[in-house]
Design an enzyme around this catalytic site. Structure first.
Site, PDB file in Angstrom:
ATOM      1  N   ASP A   1       0.851  -1.187   0.000  1.00 18.43           N
ATOM      2  CA  ASP A   1       0.000   0.000   0.000  1.00 18.43           C
ATOM      3  C   ASP A   1       0.891   1.243   0.000  1.00 18.43           C
ATOM      4  OD1 ASP A   1      -2.141   1.718   0.232  1.00 18.43           O
ATOM      5  OD2 ASP A   1      -2.366   1.429   2.393  1.00 18.43           O
TER       6      ASP A   1
ATOM      7  N   ASP B   1      -3.499   2.392  -5.667  1.00 15.69           N
ATOM      8  CA  ASP B   1      -2.168   2.347  -5.026  1.00 15.69           C
ATOM      9  C   ASP B   1      -2.015   1.187  -4.061  1.00 15.69           C
ATOM     10  OD1 ASP B   1      -3.863   3.313  -2.980  1.00 15.69           O
ATOM     11  OD2 ASP B   1      -2.158   4.233  -1.988  1.00 15.69           O
ATOM     12  N   GLU B   2      -2.774   0.136  -4.276  1.00 14.62           N
ATOM     13  CA  GLU B   2      -2.810  -0.915  -3.265  1.00 14.62           C
ATOM     14  C   GLU B   2      -3.075  -2.265  -3.936  1.00 14.62           C
ATOM     15  OE1 GLU B   2      -5.867  -1.690   0.407  1.00 14.62           O
ATOM     16  OE2 GLU B   2      -6.000   0.144  -0.727  1.00 14.62           O
TER      17      GLU B   2
END
Ligand SMILES: [Mg+2]
Length: 395
Positions: free
Chosen positions: A9, A107-108
């Site tokens: 993350d 983003d993860e």
């Protein structure tokens, strides 16, 4: 560890990208979100830099509140195009370590590194390599959690942010998380946490020390789910699906342009089979299906249909595609390419199999065919792609 799951993350992603792109924003409280309009703005904070968090600003907070807490902050509207650009770099790095990457957001992602040891080293070594590569290529930091299942890995990536790396040894999952606040549990939404707090639950241990029956009695299915999460039990697979992908599509360009409806319908069958198998494999349901027809002269049309419910079975996809084709095909022209795509997704571990209200007479037909879908999916996984429905064999 039987399975090695990483959850990666990015740290304060949008704000960190802005700080990288603009040296003047470095080490300053940067707040990404809607225009605060001197405290009168509506909308919420999307991301706050770590400097802004010191003022008590966090994502999801009304932008007006953020302005009051941090009037000298640098307020920026999100530049999604730029973030997507960086996200692509990050995901391509994840993909160099494992083919099994499941994006949860821009983003993860979960990265299943089971079996990557020979290639990249121990789980910690893999995580360190990912962190280094991301930093080298983007100058951004990422926090990674490593565990034998998804929910523990996800919790762990939160624990040492920013630039964190946390690993849970196999068999210690339950102990590892027991003292954490229940808000860490994946699947515990704001409402659920409120209810649990009112019932006197505050630590994860308060849930894991109950029996599954007690939790089920209190919160139904969600109670059972939370009990499992609290006890470190989670056997959900990492599914190679990019949550940013908005559609799943397959197309075929004919060797020779054709107006033979029988042949075209045969290929619609094949494409419908392929897209439906792909969404079933990734436990996705879709609501909208589209066909694309490209004529000999390159004129291209697409036609869509949206179902009342989410579906993933071959029969309904094929029937609707055939119908769209027959309704829209101008048979005075030859076809060069045909495509089938699915959009409008829902994710679930469960079978929906809801039927259109007006489709009740078709219900047993569809349910039978859904079971056939699953039997064929299993056989194809086992024996390769040579096993097919009779309808896909010839035209
Ligand atoms: Mg993040």
């Amino acid at each position: 560890m039987k399975r090695i799951i990483l959850h990666a993350d990015m740290d304060a992603f949008f704000a960190a990208v802005e700080q990288n792109d603009n040296p003047l924003y470095k080490n300053k409280p940067v707040i990404i979100g809607s225009d605060p309009k001197m405290g009168k703005g509506r909308g919420v904070v999307s991301t706050a830099s770590y400097e802004a968090r010191k003022f008590g600003v966090h994502s999801g907070m009304p932008i007006s509140t953020a302005f009051k807490k941090c009037p000298n902050g640098i307020f920026i509207k999100p530049n999604m195009k730029r973030y997507v650009q960086i996200s692509k770099v990050i995901f391509s790095i994840f993909n160099t370590f494992s083919p099994l990457v499941e994006g949860l957001s821009i983003d993860e992602a979960f990265i299943d590194c089971t079996g990557c040891k020979a290639l990249f080293g121990s789980p910690t070594e893999i995580a360190l390599k990912i962190k280094k590569k991301i930093y080298d290529e983007t100058k951004l930091t990422v926090s990674i959690g490593i565990a034998g299942n998804k929910s523990i890995a996800k919790i762990l990536s939160e624990l040492q942010k920013p630039d964190g790396l946390t690993i849970c040894p196999e068999g210690e999952e339950k102990d590892f998380i027991k003292n954490l606040d229940i808000s860490y549990l994946w699947g515990a939404g704001k409402k659920t946490i409120e209810i649990l707090n009112q019932m006197g639950f505050s630590k994860i241990d308060d849930i894991s020390s109950k029996t599954i029956q007690e939790m089920s009695h209190l919160l139904g299915k969600n109670g059972e789910h939370l009990w499992k999460m609290a006890n470190g039990i989670d056997d959900r697979r990492v599914v190679e699906y990019d949550s940013q992908a908005k559609s799943i599509s397959k197309e075929i360009t004919f060797d020779v342009d054709t107006s033979d409806t029988k042949q075209i319908k045969h290929f619609i069958n094949i494409l419908s089979d392929k897209v439906s198998r792909k969404i079933r494999k990734n436990k996705i349901f879709a609501k909208t299906i589209s066909i694309k027809l490209r004529y000999q002269n390159f004129e291209t049309i697409t036609r869509s249909y949206t179902f009342m419910n989410f579906i993933n079975d071959y029969i309904r996809i094929r029937d609707k595609c055939e119908e769209l084709f027959l309704q829209n095909y101008d048979n005075s022209k030859k076809i060069r390419l045909i495509g089938v795509s699915l959009t409008n997704f829902s994710f679930s571990d469960k079978e929906y199999n809801q039927l259109d209200l007006f489709d009740m007479n078709q219900s047993s037909y569809i349910i039978n065919n859904s079971s056939i879908d699953h039997i064929l999916d299993d056989m194809k996984t086992k024996y390769g792609c040579k096993i097919n429905r009779g309808s896909l064999l010839k035209f």
